[in-house]
Scaffold this active site. Structure first.
Site, PDB file in Angstrom:
ATOM      1  N   LYS A 137      -4.931 -10.539  -9.940  1.00  0.00           N
ATOM      2  CA  LYS A 137      -3.776 -10.518  -9.036  1.00  0.00           C
ATOM      3  C   LYS A 137      -4.112  -9.651  -7.824  1.00  0.00           C
ATOM      4  O   LYS A 137      -3.996  -8.430  -7.867  1.00  0.00           O
ATOM      5  CB  LYS A 137      -2.513  -9.983  -9.711  1.00  0.00           C
ATOM      6  CG  LYS A 137      -1.276 -10.317  -8.859  1.00  0.00           C
ATOM      7  CD  LYS A 137      -0.181  -9.293  -8.913  1.00  0.00           C
ATOM      8  CE  LYS A 137      -0.421  -8.085  -8.085  1.00  0.00           C
ATOM      9  NZ  LYS A 137      -0.339  -8.264  -6.621  1.00  0.00           N
ATOM     10  N   GLU A 168      -8.737   3.110 -10.160  1.00  0.00           N
ATOM     11  CA  GLU A 168      -9.402   3.627  -8.965  1.00  0.00           C
ATOM     12  C   GLU A 168      -8.293   3.807  -7.942  1.00  0.00           C
ATOM     13  O   GLU A 168      -7.800   2.835  -7.380  1.00  0.00           O
ATOM     14  CB  GLU A 168     -10.473   2.617  -8.528  1.00  0.00           C
ATOM     15  CG  GLU A 168     -11.558   3.228  -7.699  1.00  0.00           C
ATOM     16  CD  GLU A 168     -11.177   3.209  -6.250  1.00  0.00           C
ATOM     17  OE1 GLU A 168     -10.525   4.185  -5.823  1.00  0.00           O
ATOM     18  OE2 GLU A 168     -11.523   2.252  -5.564  1.00  0.00           O
ATOM     19  N   CYS A 203     -10.046   4.256   0.373  1.00  0.00           N
ATOM     20  CA  CYS A 203      -9.824   5.385  -0.536  1.00  0.00           C
ATOM     21  C   CYS A 203     -10.945   6.416  -0.380  1.00  0.00           C
ATOM     22  O   CYS A 203     -10.767   7.581  -0.700  1.00  0.00           O
ATOM     23  CB  CYS A 203      -9.749   4.893  -1.964  1.00  0.00           C
ATOM     24  SG  CYS A 203     -11.154   3.882  -2.405  1.00  0.00           S
ATOM     25  N   GLU A 229      -2.627  11.523   1.178  1.00  0.00           N
ATOM     26  CA  GLU A 229      -3.681  10.619   1.649  1.00  0.00           C
ATOM     27  C   GLU A 229      -3.247   9.951   2.949  1.00  0.00           C
ATOM     28  O   GLU A 229      -2.168   9.377   3.019  1.00  0.00           O
ATOM     29  CB  GLU A 229      -3.923   9.549   0.568  1.00  0.00           C
ATOM     30  CG  GLU A 229      -5.016   8.594   0.937  1.00  0.00           C
ATOM     31  CD  GLU A 229      -5.306   7.581  -0.160  1.00  0.00           C
ATOM     32  OE1 GLU A 229      -4.405   7.295  -0.964  1.00  0.00           O
ATOM     33  OE2 GLU A 229      -6.441   7.081  -0.198  1.00  0.00           O
TER      34      GLU A 229
HETATM   35  P1  NAD Z   1       1.788   0.382  -3.012  1.00  0.00           P
HETATM   36  O1  NAD Z   1       1.747   1.521  -3.935  1.00  0.00           O
HETATM   37  O2  NAD Z   1       3.066  -0.375  -2.879  1.00  0.00           O
HETATM   38  O3  NAD Z   1       0.681  -0.721  -3.376  1.00  0.00           O
HETATM   39  C1  NAD Z   1      -0.681  -0.433  -3.543  1.00  0.00           C
HETATM   40  C2  NAD Z   1      -1.337  -1.668  -4.175  1.00  0.00           C
HETATM   41  O4  NAD Z   1      -0.867  -1.837  -5.508  1.00  0.00           O
HETATM   42  C3  NAD Z   1      -0.987  -2.981  -3.466  1.00  0.00           C
HETATM   43  O5  NAD Z   1      -2.143  -3.777  -3.463  1.00  0.00           O
HETATM   44  C4  NAD Z   1       0.105  -3.615  -4.325  1.00  0.00           C
HETATM   45  O6  NAD Z   1       0.052  -5.045  -4.308  1.00  0.00           O
HETATM   46  C5  NAD Z   1      -0.230  -3.102  -5.708  1.00  0.00           C
HETATM   47  N1  NAD Z   1       0.922  -2.851  -6.555  1.00  0.00           N
HETATM   48  C6  NAD Z   1       2.092  -2.273  -6.189  1.00  0.00           C
HETATM   49  N2  NAD Z   1       2.921  -2.158  -7.265  1.00  0.00           N
HETATM   50  C7  NAD Z   1       2.229  -2.676  -8.320  1.00  0.00           C
HETATM   51  C8  NAD Z   1       2.519  -2.854  -9.697  1.00  0.00           C
HETATM   52  N3  NAD Z   1       3.688  -2.419 -10.253  1.00  0.00           N
HETATM   53  N4  NAD Z   1       1.597  -3.432 -10.489  1.00  0.00           N
HETATM   54  C9  NAD Z   1       0.409  -3.844  -9.976  1.00  0.00           C
HETATM   55  N5  NAD Z   1       0.082  -3.706  -8.685  1.00  0.00           N
HETATM   56  C10 NAD Z   1       0.971  -3.128  -7.872  1.00  0.00           C
HETATM   57  O7  NAD Z   1       1.366   0.941  -1.639  1.00  0.00           O
HETATM   58  P2  NAD Z   1       0.931   0.276  -0.282  1.00  0.00           P
HETATM   59  O8  NAD Z   1       1.964   0.550   0.746  1.00  0.00           O
HETATM   60  O9  NAD Z   1       0.479  -1.138  -0.415  1.00  0.00           O
HETATM   61  O10 NAD Z   1      -0.315   1.191  -0.005  1.00  0.00           O
HETATM   62  C11 NAD Z   1      -0.059   2.570   0.206  1.00  0.00           C
HETATM   63  C12 NAD Z   1      -0.932   3.454  -0.587  1.00  0.00           C
HETATM   64  O11 NAD Z   1      -1.635   2.779  -1.596  1.00  0.00           O
HETATM   65  C13 NAD Z   1      -2.001   4.056   0.284  1.00  0.00           C
HETATM   66  O12 NAD Z   1      -1.543   5.235   0.868  1.00  0.00           O
HETATM   67  C14 NAD Z   1      -3.105   4.329  -0.665  1.00  0.00           C
HETATM   68  O13 NAD Z   1      -2.921   5.603  -1.230  1.00  0.00           O
HETATM   69  C15 NAD Z   1      -2.910   3.357  -1.773  1.00  0.00           C
HETATM   70  N6  NAD Z   1      -3.936   2.329  -1.773  1.00  0.00           N
HETATM   71  C16 NAD Z   1      -5.118   2.673  -2.291  1.00  0.00           C
HETATM   72  C17 NAD Z   1      -6.134   1.749  -2.281  1.00  0.00           C
HETATM   73  C18 NAD Z   1      -7.490   2.112  -2.804  1.00  0.00           C
HETATM   74  O14 NAD Z   1      -8.467   1.533  -2.371  1.00  0.00           O
HETATM   75  N7  NAD Z   1      -7.573   3.023  -3.761  1.00  0.00           N
HETATM   76  C19 NAD Z   1      -5.921   0.498  -1.742  1.00  0.00           C
HETATM   77  C20 NAD Z   1      -4.673   0.167  -1.229  1.00  0.00           C
HETATM   78  C21 NAD Z   1      -3.669   1.115  -1.255  1.00  0.00           C
END
Ligand code: NAD
Length: 488
Positions: free
Chosen positions: A186, A261, A295, A392
């Site tokens: 997903k 991660e 990240c 972050e």
């Molecule tokens: P978010 O927490 O809403 O989502 C982060 C990711 O998780 C998205 O890809 C989303 O589709 C997925 N996600 C959200 N809720 C989920 C759930 N219940 N189950 C499975 N997947 C879920 O935040 P955002 O606004 O998309 O991104 C903001 C923050 O997310 C960033 O500040 C960063 O810290 C983190 N992030 C980290 C990485 C990484 O490479 N580690 C990548 C993307 C986002």
């Protein structure tokens, strides 16, 4: 149908992808959709149909059947199939890169590099398939052996984000497939087509139906359903700390193996003896790549007093010189932020830092009135209470602070709850040894910026998560161990 529309032609058409379940491309049957937006123009590219509960049940059932078939395919053949898929990815690199750029925003050159990097990571896993060894342990009994053998862990639920859609999804499915697992992937709904184009490479390479399934839908609902299934044995997420903690809780109920991660807030420690030109050039490149939405992006810069002014000046000039624009423009060096949420989060962090007394060396503002563009931003003299030191940034923000003694910089670097990547520039063997021993991180790069590669493990400590991707540890995370005590 086949997907993408004309993958080999390099045609610049965008088409929202379908789900891929049990070897078939088809629309999701839920009533909800995600509007996919080009972050450079805010244009709606299309509506992505969501998987219904029934669609996800079918994906789980397909992964269960797919696993039974795939785990029995000899490792050599699994490796060969992965190699064919990788060759298709490279053949289709231009069209996949276009999809990354139009959905995520990064410049095309970076998108091409992303496809190449993903292909390399998957290739390494494919090669490693036939090096999944067990061992024979001498038994205390006579005429007996203890055999330790590795088996694929089972059907996996893989969740990948929008910032590096192809690398982060590819790294997960490469490990899972090489180990002999099936999966339900997903990806983020905001960047679906580039990942679907990669999945199409596996389908076209001849992966049996059900081994790799692709679904989209409301993340919380999809992950709850997948994690509550007894079929799913392994969960891997790249995402935010909050989502990681939620999935860890949900996985615990079913005692599923988990790899998380999560976020990072990488420190960069620059000692006075370092090659400062090199430190600026390399760390600025790492900072503003992907508009800082990585990240592993360096964000907290600690620079020794004797070279501080020179570093700030050169780093600020580098940031100011970057050409920010639509990633499809070949001259753009940094694209927009990937979504409106990121733009407001970055704006808030910068306003908070400035209100607290921080000084803007470069940038510090949104650019243009269309698209989610934000200037490469360098801040110094930001007081410790500013949110940006702890939260972050996940955007093009660099904070630079002066230090006198290395102990001070290490204490500052370790002062937050995140511990993923870190960087140091120094030629001092003593400083290198101290940094290697004392930084509370999963990865450290000294005098370079490569922290995430195919052949070495990548993972974090503290709130940055647990488990590893890539390298031997990466493939191990898709395996389980069976011990056989055999006496003749
Ligand atoms: P978010 O927490 O809403 O989502 C982060 C990711 O998780 C998205 O890809 C989303 O589709 C997925 N996600 C959200 N809720 C989920 C759930 N219940 N189950 C499975 N997947 C879920 O935040 P955002 O606004 O998309 O991104 C903001 C923050 O997310 C960033 O500040 C960063 O810290 C983190 N992030 C980290 C990485 C990484 O490479 N580690 C990548 C993307 C986002």
């Amino acid at each position: 149908m086949t997907f993408p529309a004309s993958p080999q032609s390099g045609e610049r058409n965008y088409r929202v992808p379908q789900l891929f379940i049990n070897g078939e491309w088809r629309d999701g049957t839920a009533e909800t959709v995600t509007r996919v937006i080009n972050p450079a123009t805010e244009e709606v590219l299309g509506e992505l149909s969501h998987a219904s509960v029934a669609d996800i049940d079918q994906a789980i059932a397909a992964a269960e059947v797919g696993y039974r078939a795939w785990r029995n395919v000899p490792a050599y053949e699994r490796g060969m199939l992965i190699e064919r898929a990788v060759a298709l990815m490279l053949e289709r690199r231009e069209s996949i890169a276009f999809l990354i750029t139009i959905e995520q925003g990064k410049p095309l050159a970076q998108a091409r590099n992303e496809v190449t990097a993903a292909a390399d990571m998957i290739k390494w896993y494919g090669e490693q398939a036939r090096r999944i060894y067990g061992r024979i342990v001498p038994s205390q009994l006579s005429r007996a052996q203890i055999l330790v053998q590795k088996e694929p862990v089972g059907p996996c639920a893989l969740f990948s984000p929008w910032n590096m859609p192809v690398v982060l999804a590819g790294r997960k499915l490469g490990g899972a497939l090489a180990a002999g697992c099936s999966c339900v992937l997903k990806p983020a709904e905001e960047t679906p087509a580039s990942v679907a184009a990669m999945v199409a490479c596996f389908a076209d390479a001849g992966l049996p139906a059900g081994v790799l399934n692709l679904v989209f839908g409301p993340p919380a609902e999809v992950s709850r359903q997948l994690l509550s299934s007894s079929v799913i044995q392994k969960v891997s997420l790249t995402g935010s700390v909050s989502v990681g903690k939620l999935l860890a809780e949900q996985s615990a109920t079913g005692l599923k193996q988990t790899t998380l991660e999560l976020g990072g807030h990488s420190p960069v420690i620059v000692m006075a003896d370092a090659d400062i030109d090199r430190a600026v050039a390399q760390s600025a490149t790492a900072k503003f790549r992907n508009a800082g939405q990585l990240c592993l992006a360096p964000t907290r810069f600690f620079v020794q007093a004797a070279v501080y002014d020179r570093f700030v000046d050169a780093f600020g000039k580098h940031a100011a010189s970057l050409k920010v624009g639509d990633g499809l423009d070949p001259y753009s060096e940094m694209g927009p932020l990937a979504n409106a949420r990121r733009l407001s989060a970055v704006e808030e962090l910068v306003s908070d830092a400035v209100a607290a007394g921080g000084h803007v060396v470069s940038g510090g503002m949104q650019l243009g009135d269309r698209g989610y563009f934000y200037a490469p931003t360098v801040l110094c003299d930001v007081p410790p209470q500013a949110r940006a030191w702890r939260e972050e940034a996940f955007g093009p923000i660099a904070l630079i602070k002066k230090f006198d003694e290395l102990d001070e910089a290490i204490a500052d670097a370790n002062a937050i709850d995140l511990g993923l990547a870190s960087y140091a520039f120094t030629d001092s063997a003593a400083a290198q040894a101290k940094l290697s021993a004392e930084l509370e991180v999963g990865v450290l790069a000294i005098n370079n910026i490569a922290v995430s590669v195919a052949e070495a493990p990548f993972g974090g400590v503290k709130d940055s998560g647990y488990g590893y991707e890539s390298g031997e540890e990466g493939i191990e995370s898709y395996l389980r161990t069976k011990t056989i005590h055999r006496q003749v």
